[in-house]
Design a protein around this motif. Sequence first.
Motif, PDB file in Angstrom:
ATOM      1  N   VAL A   1       1.117   5.587   0.040  1.00  0.00           N
ATOM      2  CA  VAL A   1       0.447   6.844   0.365  1.00  0.00           C
ATOM      3  C   VAL A   1       1.396   7.996   0.056  1.00  0.00           C
ATOM      4  CG1 VAL A   1      -0.640   8.250   2.145  1.00  0.00           C
ATOM      5  CG2 VAL A   1      -0.944   5.758   2.159  1.00  0.00           C
TER       6      VAL A   1
ATOM      7  N   GLN B   1       0.861  -1.190   0.000  1.00  0.00           N
ATOM      8  CA  GLN B   1       0.000   0.000   0.000  1.00  0.00           C
ATOM      9  C   GLN B   1       0.898   1.241   0.000  1.00  0.00           C
ATOM     10  OE1 GLN B   1      -0.738  -2.539   2.587  1.00  0.00           O
ATOM     11  NE2 GLN B   1      -1.847  -3.423   0.861  1.00  0.00           N
TER      12      GLN B   1
ATOM     13  N   TYR C   1       1.879  10.168  -9.050  1.00  0.00           N
ATOM     14  CA  TYR C   1       1.567   8.867  -8.490  1.00  0.00           C
ATOM     15  C   TYR C   1       2.845   8.107  -8.167  1.00  0.00           C
ATOM     16  CZ  TYR C   1      -3.122   9.609 -10.387  1.00  0.00           C
ATOM     17  OH  TYR C   1      -4.366  10.113 -10.683  1.00  0.00           O
TER      18      TYR C   1
ATOM     19  N   GLN D   1      -2.560   6.835  -4.298  1.00  0.00           N
ATOM     20  CA  GLN D   1      -3.801   7.532  -4.682  1.00  0.00           C
ATOM     21  C   GLN D   1      -3.521   8.812  -5.453  1.00  0.00           C
ATOM     22  OE1 GLN D   1      -2.329   7.909  -1.805  1.00  0.00           O
ATOM     23  NE2 GLN D   1      -2.454  10.102  -1.338  1.00  0.00           N
TER      24      GLN D   1
END
Length: 123
Positions: free
Chosen positions: A5, A3, A95, A115
């Motif tokens: 961020v 993941q 990104y 995101q």
Amino acid sequence: QVQLVESGGGLVQPGGSLRLSCAASGRTFSRSTMGWFRQAPGKEREFVAAIVWSGYNTYYSDSVKGRFTISRDNAKNTVYLQMNSLKPEDTAVYYCAADLRMYGGSWSNFGSWGQGTQVTVSS
């Protein structure tokens, strides 16, 4: 799955600087080539920069070479993009990408995407 961020985007005047960060969690990312892409309104997502797991080799698109610097801190699971001498044409959503590979002569992401973080260069 990793993941990602991103943070650090914002509004900056032409000639200014910003530093983007990409924090990774989940499966360890230390052996992956990480990088950044960007997408401006009405345009396709494009490669910006990549860094191999050791940090010893970096790659840049011609449009940012000499102005942007990519780095990583594997102990913190974080990748950075220092952006200097920013131009209006650098305006885009940036990104972070988890697993970049050279494929067909260009960089492609075979892993997770963040995101995105908006960078706007305007006076």
